[in-house]
Design a protein around this motif. Structure first.
Motif, PDB file in Angstrom:
ATOM      1  N   UNK A 196       2.457  40.347  23.196  1.00 23.81           N
ATOM      2  CA  UNK A 196       1.116  40.657  22.706  1.00 23.81           C
ATOM      3  C   UNK A 196       0.356  41.619  23.627  1.00 23.81           C
ATOM      4  N   UNK A 197       0.834  41.747  24.866  1.00 27.87           N
ATOM      5  CA  UNK A 197       0.196  42.629  25.849  1.00 27.87           C
ATOM      6  C   UNK A 197       1.243  43.575  26.431  1.00 27.87           C
ATOM      7  N   UNK A 198       1.781  44.481  25.629  1.00 28.16           N
ATOM      8  CA  UNK A 198       2.876  45.338  26.094  1.00 28.16           C
ATOM      9  C   UNK A 198       2.470  46.303  27.212  1.00 28.16           C
ATOM     10  N   UNK A 199       1.165  46.514  27.397  1.00 27.44           N
ATOM     11  CA  UNK A 199       0.692  47.409  28.465  1.00 27.44           C
ATOM     12  C   UNK A 199       0.653  46.728  29.824  1.00 27.44           C
ATOM     13  N   UNK A 200       0.901  45.421  29.857  1.00 26.89           N
ATOM     14  CA  UNK A 200       0.888  44.671  31.109  1.00 26.89           C
ATOM     15  C   UNK A 200       2.296  44.234  31.501  1.00 26.89           C
ATOM     16  N   UNK A 201       2.470  43.959  32.780  1.00 27.69           N
ATOM     17  CA  UNK A 201       3.734  43.429  33.283  1.00 27.69           C
ATOM     18  C   UNK A 201       3.557  41.946  33.564  1.00 27.69           C
ATOM     19  N   UNK A 202       4.458  41.126  33.033  1.00 23.94           N
ATOM     20  CA  UNK A 202       4.379  39.683  33.248  1.00 23.94           C
ATOM     21  C   UNK A 202       5.705  39.178  33.808  1.00 23.94           C
ATOM     22  N   UNK A 203       5.610  38.348  34.832  1.00 23.39           N
ATOM     23  CA  UNK A 203       6.816  37.814  35.452  1.00 23.39           C
ATOM     24  C   UNK A 203       6.648  36.350  35.807  1.00 23.39           C
ATOM     25  N   UNK A 204       7.762  35.623  35.829  1.00 25.43           N
ATOM     26  CA  UNK A 204       7.745  34.204  36.194  1.00 25.43           C
ATOM     27  C   UNK A 204       8.605  34.002  37.434  1.00 25.43           C
ATOM     28  N   UNK A 205       8.103  33.160  38.360  1.00 23.93           N
ATOM     29  CA  UNK A 205       8.752  32.979  39.654  1.00 23.93           C
ATOM     30  C   UNK A 205       8.780  31.488  39.996  1.00 23.93           C
ATOM     31  N   UNK A 206       9.943  30.860  39.843  1.00 23.79           N
ATOM     32  CA  UNK A 206      10.031  29.414  40.061  1.00 23.79           C
ATOM     33  C   UNK A 206       9.909  29.049  41.543  1.00 23.79           C
ATOM     34  N   UNK A 207       9.440  27.830  41.807  1.00 22.89           N
ATOM     35  CA  UNK A 207       9.320  27.333  43.175  1.00 22.89           C
ATOM     36  C   UNK A 207       9.619  25.841  43.199  1.00 22.89           C
ATOM     37  N   UNK A 208       9.959  25.351  44.359  1.00 28.67           N
ATOM     38  CA  UNK A 208      10.067  23.911  44.594  1.00 28.67           C
ATOM     39  C   UNK A 208       9.204  23.574  45.802  1.00 28.67           C
ATOM     40  N   UNK A 209       8.516  22.442  45.736  1.00 25.08           N
ATOM     41  CA  UNK A 209       7.638  22.042  46.829  1.00 25.08           C
ATOM     42  C   UNK A 209       7.510  20.525  46.834  1.00 25.08           C
ATOM     43  N   UNK A 210       7.835  19.939  47.984  1.00 20.63           N
ATOM     44  CA  UNK A 210       7.739  18.483  48.152  1.00 20.63           C
ATOM     45  C   UNK A 210       8.491  17.726  47.059  1.00 20.63           C
ATOM     46  N   UNK A 211       9.643  18.238  46.697  1.00 21.77           N
ATOM     47  CA  UNK A 211      10.480  17.558  45.726  1.00 21.77           C
ATOM     48  C   UNK A 211      10.134  17.837  44.279  1.00 21.77           C
ATOM     49  N   UNK A 212       9.059  18.539  44.013  1.00 17.37           N
ATOM     50  CA  UNK A 212       8.705  18.889  42.638  1.00 17.37           C
ATOM     51  C   UNK A 212       8.926  20.369  42.426  1.00 17.37           C
ATOM     52  N   UNK A 213       8.984  20.776  41.178  1.00 18.01           N
ATOM     53  CA  UNK A 213       9.224  22.181  40.881  1.00 18.01           C
ATOM     54  C   UNK A 213       8.175  22.694  39.901  1.00 18.01           C
ATOM     55  N   UNK A 214       8.028  23.982  39.875  1.00 12.49           N
ATOM     56  CA  UNK A 214       7.080  24.608  38.970  1.00 12.49           C
ATOM     57  C   UNK A 214       7.335  26.097  38.910  1.00 12.49           C
ATOM     58  N   UNK A 215       6.393  26.815  38.343  1.00 16.83           N
ATOM     59  CA  UNK A 215       6.551  28.253  38.132  1.00 16.83           C
ATOM     60  C   UNK A 215       5.230  28.960  38.381  1.00 16.83           C
ATOM     61  N   UNK A 216       5.292  30.052  39.131  1.00 17.28           N
ATOM     62  CA  UNK A 216       4.147  30.947  39.242  1.00 17.28           C
ATOM     63  C   UNK A 216       4.261  32.023  38.174  1.00 17.28           C
ATOM     64  N   UNK A 217       3.249  32.114  37.325  1.00 18.23           N
ATOM     65  CA  UNK A 217       3.223  33.104  36.255  1.00 18.23           C
ATOM     66  C   UNK A 217       2.269  34.223  36.666  1.00 18.23           C
ATOM     67  N   UNK A 218       2.787  35.433  36.756  1.00 12.61           N
ATOM     68  CA  UNK A 218       2.021  36.551  37.300  1.00 12.61           C
ATOM     69  C   UNK A 218       1.828  37.614  36.223  1.00 12.61           C
TER      70      UNK A 218
END
Length: 239
Positions: A196-218
């Protein structure tokens, strides 16, 4: 109009062998982002004349600017200046202005301006000198190639001399949303938003911290309004 593009060529056996950890690529990426020049590619090559020539020709033809680091010192393995001259088919000589700068510097230091140090005054014909306030020995720009030292402190000083002479575009802005979900869980919705926003760049960067995991969406772009609008939609999706 899209922002100007650039590539970075890191030169040196010491980088490829692991003896030296390169920091210049990270530094120039940050500085070019602020200046509105898109760093689109980076390569590392050995101290090999033919490899340097090939990389310089390929990258300088592909991008608006090419920045190099390494291989312009006083020793036998410092071959970057000769390779740049060969890449553009020009001669390389001891430049009078570079010789004068360095001669005066070593005289002030009460050190001999010997043959090895004079090697650093060898500049390809037609190049403009890049100021080096740290150790005097200049870098140079030839066509769209900017040749700088590998020592980080000197590289950074030379880059500060070069960047004001280059025309950039709007700075690249970014916003980040940190979510406690894996990439597999958010991929479909995040991909749809990117479409929906082709003029922008979007990236996902997974992480783990203290035994849990998640994703930074930029989200990245040069239009602050568009970046903020996309981030608002992203927040609505995942928070």
């Amino acid at each position: 109009m899209p922002n100007p593009t650039a590539a970075m060529l890191v030169i040196g056996d010491e980088i490829l062998s692991g003896r030296t950890r390169d920091s210049n690529l990270h530094y120039i990426a940050c500085e070019l982002t602020k200046h509105g020049i898109t760093l689109a590619e980076a390569r590392v090559v050995a101290d090999d004349h033919a490899e340097i020539v090939e990389a310089v020709q390929a990258l300088s033809n592909k991008y608006d600017h090419l920045f190099t680091s390494g291989g312009i010192g006083p020793t036998h393995d410092d071959i970057t200046a000769d390779a740049i001259a060969a890449a553009f088919g020009v001669a390389i000589t001891h430049r009078a202005d570079a010789m004068a700068l360095m001669s005066a510097h070593y005289e002030r230091q009460n050190m001999p301006f010997n043959e090895a140090r004079q090697r650093m005054a060898r500049i390809p014909d037609g190049a403009a000198l890049i100021d080096n306030p740290v150790s005097i020995a200049p870098g140079f720009s030839l066509n769209n190639v900017h040749v700088m030292a590998g020592v980080p402190k000197i590289f950074e000083a030379m880059l500060a001399s070069v960047l004001p002479t280059l025309t950039g575009g709007p700075p690249l802005l970014s916003q980040t949303l940190r979510v406690q979900r894996g990439e597999g869980e958010i991929a479909a919705d995040f991909g749809a938003l990117a479409a929906q926003f082709p003029d922008l760049s979007m990236g996902s960067y997974p992480f783990t911290q203290n035994g849990s995991f998640g994703t930074n969406l930029v989200i990245r772009g040069t239009d602050p309004g568009r970046v903020s609008a996309a981030m608002l939609r992203l927040t609505e999706l995942f928070e």
